[in-house]
Design an enzyme around this catalytic site. Structure first.
Site, short mmCIF file in Angstrom:
data_model
loop_
_atom_site.label_atom_id
_atom_site.label_comp_id
_atom_site.label_asym_id
_atom_site.label_seq_id
_atom_site.Cartn_x
_atom_site.Cartn_y
_atom_site.Cartn_z
N HIS A 261 41.78 52.70 47.65
CA HIS A 261 41.03 52.49 46.42
C HIS A 261 40.54 53.84 45.94
O HIS A 261 40.17 54.68 46.75
CB HIS A 261 39.83 51.55 46.69
N ASP A 314 42.45 42.97 46.75
CA ASP A 314 43.70 42.25 46.51
C ASP A 314 44.47 41.90 47.77
O ASP A 314 45.45 41.17 47.72
CB ASP A 314 44.61 43.08 45.59
#
Ligand code: COA
Length: 378
Positions: A261, A314
């Site tokens: 991320h 996700d």
């Protein structure tokens, strides 16, 4: 550095403004919406209440929530012309369907040109309510079925599953999707929110800003990861092959989807809520294998935590959607449906204290070339 100019590629670590939307501490894995912990919201709030919080900057009273919920339920319907547009797009990817039908809605929204805070809020509520109807209608039409009308007796999440599958969902399954919507509702200045803010900064209307957000979300580095994770899980096939898959992928400089991320250097705080749901749903549906494969991938990636690479939101989402029977190419659209309140909030903040967003590019090409007529070019 290029000459005397410092280039901030990808705008990494650059603050472009102040916000009262969400707080993210990437080092400790902390996320707050309007000051409230994502953990409280995921476990104790509803999507409707979270959207109210995001758009009004306070938790509602019961009466305020009831009125807001009624407004959302009443706004779910699409103009017939937009359903016609969706019919024309029956071969398109669902995200292209959502982007185009979302744009088409602007032609039928009476307040499209009004960028006042009040009108923008009402448009954001309408778009939040209409997005699931678009996605479910597109899913029906491409399977040569008529779209299913919204069911006003169901909440936002349950109504989406109802329109998608044609029957009322079990309340546990509706709650999983609701939780997923809450976890995706807002996340600061990520790529799609930035796209929405750039569009809003030109004083374009909210529909234009939301369509920009949908467009930016589509890529695998942003909204497309859940679909890619599920594809990876199916490719791996069984838990004993997970470790080897990770080793080979990293050796060939590939990326493990659902990991990493731009902001988090710790575990994405949203991920744990979906992890638990993924495990429980897999057991319930008689398919524990997907959770087991993902757990082994997570374990094999543990050594990379020291480089700040952890599971993101996700990672578990794809398996959850798959277990619910949602087609893989709808996964990004589900993310988009959840994120519309966040894009609306970001656009409203941008309008409220606007400066046109217009950075610079450092020119690195040739200078002052001679223009040679085409007849003389070799
Ligand atoms: N798998 C393997 N390695 C990864 C990785 C992943 N998922 N994510 C990042 N890395 C590695 C990169 O290879 C790079 O290594 P290097 O320094 O040796 O070259 C390092 O971590 C930094 O990567 P970088 O691309 O600069 O980080 P970023 O902040 O720009 O990227 C993402 C963020 C999300 C684009 C990236 O982590 C990614 O592609 N993840 C997979 C897709 C995904 O899950 N997206 C959903 C995000 S919510």
């Amino acid at each position: 550095m290029a000459g005397e100019v410092e280039i901030k590629k990808g705008l990494r670590d650059v603050y472009i403004d102040r916000t009262r939307s969400s707080f993210i501490d990437g080092d400790t894995g902390k996320l707050l919406y309007r000051g409230y912990s994502i953990h409280d919201l995921a476990e104790r709030s509803t999507f409707e209440e979270t959207v109210y919080l995001l758009l009004h900057e306070k938790l509602p009273t019961q009466k305020e929530l009831d009125d807001f919920d009624a407004q959302l339920r009443a706004s779910r319907y699409l103009p017939d012309e937009v359903v016609q547009v969706i019919r024309l797009l029956h071969n398109a990817h669902p995200m292209d369907g959502l982007r185009t039908a979302g744009s088409a809605l602007s032609a039928f929204d009476p307040e499209v040109k009004d960028n006042s805070p009040e009108a923008t809020l009402r448009k954001g509520i309408r778009l939040t309510a209409q997005a699931p109807t678009i996605v479910a209608a597109h899913a029906s039409i491409r399977e040569r079925r008529d779209p299913i009308e919204p069911n006003a007796s169901l909440n936002h999440a349950a109504n989406f599953l109802y329109m998608l599958f044609g029957h009322e969902p079990h309340q546990d399954e509706a709650r999983i999707i609701e939780k997923d919507f809450i976890l995706h509702a807002e996340h600061g200045i990520n790529a799609s929110a930035f796209a929405a803010r750039i569009t809003a900064s030109t004083i374009a209307d909210l529909h234009a800003a939301i369509v920009s957000g949908i467009s930016a979300l589509k890529g695998p580095a942003h909204g497309g990861a859940a679909e890619a994770v599920m594809k990876m899980t199916i490719d791996i096939g069984s838990e004993d092959k997970a470790e080897e898959y990770v080793r080979q992928t990293l050796e060939s400089k590939g990326r493990i989807m659902g990991f990493g991320h731009r902001v988090y250097r710790a575990e994405d705080p949203r991920a744990r809520h979906l992890r638990n749901e993924c495990m429980a749903l897999g057991e319930k549906r008689g398919h524990p294998e997907w959770f087991r494969i993902l757990s082994r991938v997570e374990k094999a990636m543990q050594p990379h935590r020291s480089r700040g690479i952890y599971v993101n939101v996700d990672f578990w989402a794809g398996a959850i959607y798959y277990l619910l029977g949602i087609p893989a190419d709808l996964f990004i659209s589900i993310f988009a449906m959840g994120r519309i309140p966040g894009w609306t909030l970001q656009a409203m903040e941008q309008y409220s204290d606007n400066v046109l967003i217009r950075p610079l590019l450092y020119y690195d090409g040739p200078m002052d070339l001679e223009y040679v007529p085409i007849s003389q070019r070799g």
